[in-house]
Design a protein around this motif. Structure first.
Motif, PDB file in Angstrom:
ATOM      1  N   TYR A  63       0.962  -0.957  -0.152  1.00 29.46           N
ATOM      2  CA  TYR A  63      -0.073   0.041   0.052  1.00 29.46           C
ATOM      3  C   TYR A  63       1.073   1.271   0.052  1.00 29.46           C
ATOM      4  CZ  TYR A  63      -3.929  -2.721   1.052  1.00 29.46           C
ATOM      5  OH  TYR A  63      -5.143  -3.803   0.798  1.00 29.46           O
ATOM      6  N   TYR A  66      -0.520   4.928   1.150  1.00 30.08           N
ATOM      7  CA  TYR A  66      -1.184   5.007   2.337  1.00 30.08           C
ATOM      8  C   TYR A  66      -0.368   5.644   3.427  1.00 30.08           C
ATOM      9  CZ  TYR A  66      -5.231   2.797   0.783  1.00 30.08           C
ATOM     10  OH  TYR A  66      -6.146   2.729  -0.033  1.00 30.08           O
ATOM     11  N   ALA A 236      -4.173  -7.578  -8.677  1.00 29.61           N
ATOM     12  CA  ALA A 236      -4.389  -7.801  -7.279  1.00 29.61           C
ATOM     13  C   ALA A 236      -3.108  -8.091  -6.623  1.00 29.61           C
ATOM     14  CB  ALA A 236      -5.326  -8.540  -6.920  1.00 29.61           C
TER      15      ALA A 236
ATOM     16  N   ASP B 150      -4.774   2.248 -10.211  1.00 30.69           N
ATOM     17  CA  ASP B 150      -3.612   2.020  -9.507  1.00 30.69           C
ATOM     18  C   ASP B 150      -3.453   3.181  -8.320  1.00 30.69           C
ATOM     19  OD1 ASP B 150      -3.707   3.339 -12.156  1.00 30.69           O
ATOM     20  OD2 ASP B 150      -1.948   4.631 -11.355  1.00 30.69           O
ATOM     21  N   SER B 151      -2.790   2.982  -7.270  1.00 29.17           N
ATOM     22  CA  SER B 151      -3.089   3.949  -6.051  1.00 29.17           C
ATOM     23  C   SER B 151      -2.224   5.077  -6.080  1.00 29.17           C
ATOM     24  CB  SER B 151      -2.644   2.843  -4.546  1.00 29.17           C
ATOM     25  OG  SER B 151      -1.210   2.327  -4.943  1.00 29.17           O
ATOM     26  N   ALA B 152      -1.540   5.175  -7.211  1.00 30.23           N
ATOM     27  CA  ALA B 152      -0.969   6.561  -7.470  1.00 30.23           C
ATOM     28  C   ALA B 152      -1.635   7.435  -8.106  1.00 30.23           C
ATOM     29  CB  ALA B 152       0.519   6.243  -7.838  1.00 30.23           C
ATOM     30  N   PHE B 156      -7.638   7.454  -8.279  1.00 33.70           N
ATOM     31  CA  PHE B 156      -7.815   6.919  -6.945  1.00 33.70           C
ATOM     32  C   PHE B 156      -7.685   7.655  -5.727  1.00 33.70           C
ATOM     33  CE2 PHE B 156      -5.662   4.798  -3.500  1.00 33.70           C
ATOM     34  CZ  PHE B 156      -6.355   3.976  -3.129  1.00 33.70           C
ATOM     35  N   ASN B 160     -10.145   7.728  -2.921  1.00 31.24           N
ATOM     36  CA  ASN B 160      -9.698   7.606  -1.406  1.00 31.24           C
ATOM     37  C   ASN B 160      -9.964   8.620  -0.512  1.00 31.24           C
ATOM     38  OD1 ASN B 160      -8.142   6.120   0.264  1.00 31.24           O
ATOM     39  ND2 ASN B 160      -6.301   7.079  -0.146  1.00 31.24           N
ATOM     40  N   LEU B 164     -13.040   6.494   0.707  1.00 27.69           N
ATOM     41  CA  LEU B 164     -12.560   5.346   1.661  1.00 27.69           C
ATOM     42  C   LEU B 164     -12.089   6.153   3.000  1.00 27.69           C
ATOM     43  CD1 LEU B 164     -10.336   3.646  -1.209  1.00 27.69           C
ATOM     44  CD2 LEU B 164     -12.536   2.716   0.020  1.00 27.69           C
ATOM     45  N   GLU B 167      -8.898   4.631   4.169  1.00 30.91           N
ATOM     46  CA  GLU B 167      -8.943   3.133   4.592  1.00 30.91           C
ATOM     47  C   GLU B 167      -8.443   2.368   3.262  1.00 30.91           C
ATOM     48  OE1 GLU B 167     -11.778   0.974   6.824  1.00 30.91           O
ATOM     49  OE2 GLU B 167     -12.353   2.890   7.540  1.00 30.91           O
ATOM     50  N   LYS B 168      -7.705   1.194   3.782  1.00 31.75           N
ATOM     51  CA  LYS B 168      -7.137   0.500   2.582  1.00 31.75           C
ATOM     52  C   LYS B 168      -8.223  -0.168   1.539  1.00 31.75           C
ATOM     53  CE  LYS B 168      -2.766   0.111   4.923  1.00 31.75           C
ATOM     54  NZ  LYS B 168      -1.794  -0.633   5.740  1.00 31.75           N
ATOM     55  N   VAL B 169      -7.896  -0.388   0.463  1.00 29.34           N
ATOM     56  CA  VAL B 169      -8.740  -0.971  -0.567  1.00 29.34           C
ATOM     57  C   VAL B 169      -8.231  -2.428  -0.352  1.00 29.34           C
ATOM     58  CG1 VAL B 169      -9.195  -1.568  -2.800  1.00 29.34           C
ATOM     59  CG2 VAL B 169      -8.612   0.778  -2.300  1.00 29.34           C
ATOM     60  N   ARG B 170      -9.282  -3.530  -0.264  1.00 30.45           N
ATOM     61  CA  ARG B 170      -9.256  -5.038  -0.243  1.00 30.45           C
ATOM     62  C   ARG B 170      -7.949  -5.116  -0.968  1.00 30.45           C
ATOM     63  NH1 ARG B 170     -14.049  -8.192  -1.395  1.00 30.45           N
ATOM     64  NH2 ARG B 170     -12.777  -9.905  -1.358  1.00 30.45           N
ATOM     65  N   GLU B 171      -7.161  -6.117  -0.454  1.00 33.39           N
ATOM     66  CA  GLU B 171      -5.858  -6.312  -1.098  1.00 33.39           C
ATOM     67  C   GLU B 171      -6.153  -7.030  -2.498  1.00 33.39           C
ATOM     68  OE1 GLU B 171      -3.398  -8.243   1.504  1.00 33.39           O
ATOM     69  OE2 GLU B 171      -4.655 -10.157   1.600  1.00 33.39           O
ATOM     70  N   ASP B 172      -7.082  -8.036  -2.613  1.00 35.95           N
ATOM     71  CA  ASP B 172      -7.314  -8.503  -3.783  1.00 35.95           C
ATOM     72  C   ASP B 172      -8.336  -7.978  -4.948  1.00 35.95           C
ATOM     73  OD1 ASP B 172      -9.712  -8.589  -2.627  1.00 35.95           O
ATOM     74  OD2 ASP B 172      -9.894 -10.917  -2.790  1.00 35.95           O
ATOM     75  N   ALA B 173      -8.274  -6.596  -4.703  1.00 39.02           N
ATOM     76  CA  ALA B 173      -8.912  -5.773  -5.872  1.00 39.02           C
ATOM     77  C   ALA B 173      -7.943  -5.862  -7.027  1.00 39.02           C
ATOM     78  CB  ALA B 173      -9.138  -4.169  -5.178  1.00 39.02           C
TER      79      ALA B 173
END
Lengths: 304, 268
Positions: A63, A66, A236, B150-152, B156, B160, B164, B167-173
């Protein structure tokens, strides 16, 4: 007499100039490589100032943006390994099998069609493979395995990467078969062996190291592929336990996140470290391939 | 021979004088890119002596190049970060902010999904992994496939902060690096949910209501739609007049018409 000498001198100077121009040209690629390695290390090493070696390589969560961030690249490394391993299961039988057929069994007219066709497979842009996987392979897998939530998974990525690696594996294996000395094959026939026996007992063992080289270069092709896995593997960041799960590879992570990472941030440096890991992988595989090729030449009496 | 070369040189130089372009470089968010591109084409048609080159790369890239002096205007789909302002100050630059348009984030599901409305809390619990079956929010008994960016990316980042709360997105997204890519995955996957910019909505994607408010331009503009955000352009504090002029053009009536035409929401 004097004039002849100057002409000779002119020719000599010309040759010298050509020599230096060509030397500079070939040095350029060497300098590029050194430059890339230096930049990789310069930007990748600072990672370890803020994260421990084991936290990075054994961390299970990714992550990066974050607060506080998690920089665990284990899922990414395993993702790359899974997808590459899957691709090998596809490209070894198809690539080596294809090479055996082209070399040993196919009549000349088929050879003339098959060889260029397989090589053409290698010239298709990877985005096109990605689109193909996204629109055809993924929905197809979803129809076959009814209970998986999505077709974008390690299996679809492996299938596509395997197909993409076929040209590499096939053409290098075919070269390996062709360089088996004719006298060995003729000796085998002279001893009464049939074509199948000659293939299994003589040609395959003699070309064995060449085939290993082909496979290793196939691995490099698959592990370095970016666009296709970004589009097809799902992305994922989990530690994969099945081929039907979505995975994310190291290359896909760099491609997806480098554009948006803040310059000089921790995230930025970790992405370079991932690049370093990838470089280490391909570097080691290349060296292994080189060693095997050398040994094989000596074995067949072609080396020093 | 010498005269020939000389005349060619003189010729080249004079060509240079006739086409004395003033260059403006625009770089950054791919969300803002269509606006900047369309606006620059229109602007260059009226002002022949100005050449604008527009590049993508992402919000982070745009702001970084502004800080490094590699571009005149940075497009961004997020507010500039404190860290980036600090870096700019170190380079002796004070970034100036312009809000040029608004964007709504549409939450999309597959056409076959009967879900019409989700609350912001339900959305959050789906994306963080607390809710994992459509039956829990009134849909079919089907596992939810979460598709994220993509989290960058700027999209997103907006999602976020808006949904959210960090809070973290589920890891298997699943992950895709573009709006179009997310839309394609949703189109092909019956149980998937994802989010894209409003401009990327097409008839093949189905947007759900958030807190019973339809995802529409009006609702973004009157601030009732919960998932909306501003789009920015950043310049240095005192840019050259051509840059100022271009920004004023985008903020003008004509420029805002272009914003609407490219699928975003004009601020005036």
């Amino acid at each position: 007499m004097n004039r002849l000498l100057t002409k000779k001198q002119i020719i000599y100077t010309k040759e010298l100039i050509y020599k230096y121009i060509l030397a500079i040209l070939s040095l350029t690629s060497f300098i590029c490589l050194i430059g890339i390695i230096v930049i990789l290390f310069k930007n990748g090493i600072p990672t370890f100032k803020f994260i421990g070696f084991f936290d990075l390589f054994l961390g299970k969560f990714w992550y990066p943006t974050y607060n506080p961030p998690d920089f665990g690249i284990l899922p990414l490394i395993l993702g790359s390994i899974w997808v590459t391993f899957g691709a090998l299961l596809v490209c070894i039988p198809l690539g080596v099998g294809g090479a055996i057929y082209i070399y040993e069994i196919a009549p000349i007219w088929q050879k003339k069609i098959l060889k260029p066709t397989i090589e053409l497979l290698g010239s298709i842009p990877s985005v096109v493979y990605g689109l193909f996987g996204m629109i055809i392979i993924a929905p197809l897998l979803q129809n076959i395995f009814k209970n998986i939530p999505t077709g974008l998974c390690a299996l679809s990525a492996s299938l596509i990467l395997g197909i993409m690696a076929i040209p590499t594996v096939c053409s290098i294996s075919e070269d390996a078969f062709s360089s088996v000395p004719k006298n060995m094959i003729e000796a085998s026939f002279a001893l009464g062996a049939n074509r199948w026996q000659t293939l299994i007992k003589i040609i395959l063992p003699a070309a064995g190291s060449g085939i290993s080289t082909a496979i290793i270069l196939g691995i490099n092709r698959a592990i370095g592929e970016t666009m296709t896995v970004l589009m097809v593997a799902g992305g994922a960041t989990i530690i994969p336990t099945s081929f039907l799960q979505p995975v994310r590879t190291m290359t896909a992570t760099i491609a997806a996140e480098m554009g948006e990472a803040v310059y000089g941030s921790e995230h930025y440096h970790v992405l370079f470290t991932i690049g370093l890991v990838l470089f280490a992988f391909t570097f080691i595989f290349n060296i292994i391939a080189e060693i095997i090729t050398k040994k094989y030449k000596i074995k067949l009496g072609q080396g020093i | 021979m010498k005269r020939f070369i000389l005349s060619i040189l003189v010729g080249l130089l004079s060509i240079n004088f006739i086409f004395a372009f003033e260059e403006i470089t625009v770089s950054g968010s791919t969300t803002v890119l269509p606006i900047a591109q369309a606006a620059s084409e229109d602007y260059m048609n009226t002002k022949k002596d100005i050449s604008i080159s527009v590049r993508g790369g992402g919000s982070g890239v745009g702001i970084t190049s502004l800080i490094d002096g590699r571009c005149d205007i940075a497009n961004s789909s997020r507010k500039i970060k404190d860290k980036e302002i600090l870096q700019a100050n170190q380079n002796g630059i004070k970034p100036k902010e312009y809000i040029i348009a608004m964007d709504g984030i549409a939450v999309i599901v597959n056409q076959t999904n009967p879900i019409k409305n989700l609350t912001k809390e339900q959305l959050k619990s789906i994306f963080t992994g607390k809710t994992s079956n459509w039956a829990e929010v009134g849909g079919k008994n089907q596992k939810i496939v979460v598709v994220s960016r993509d989290s960058a990316s700027g999209t997103f980042e907006a999602f976020n902060t808006l949904v959210l709360d960090e809070e973290k997105v589920r890891e298997d997204a699943l992950l895709d690096a573009s709006n179009k890519g997310v839309a394609t995955i949703i189109e092909k996957t019956p149980s998937a949910i994802g989010y894209i910019g409003i401009a990327y909505l097409s008839k093949n994607t189905k947007a759900v209501d958030i807190d019973s408010i339809t995802c529409s331009k009006q609702n973004v503009l009157n601030n009732s739609y919960p998932l909306s955000r501003n789009l920015y352009m950043y310049t240095i504090e005192n840019p050259k007049t051509s840059v100022k002029d271009f920004i004023n053009f985008i903020l003008s009536q004509k420029g805002q018409k272009i914003v609407t035409e490219t699928g975003y929401i004009a601020i005036k």
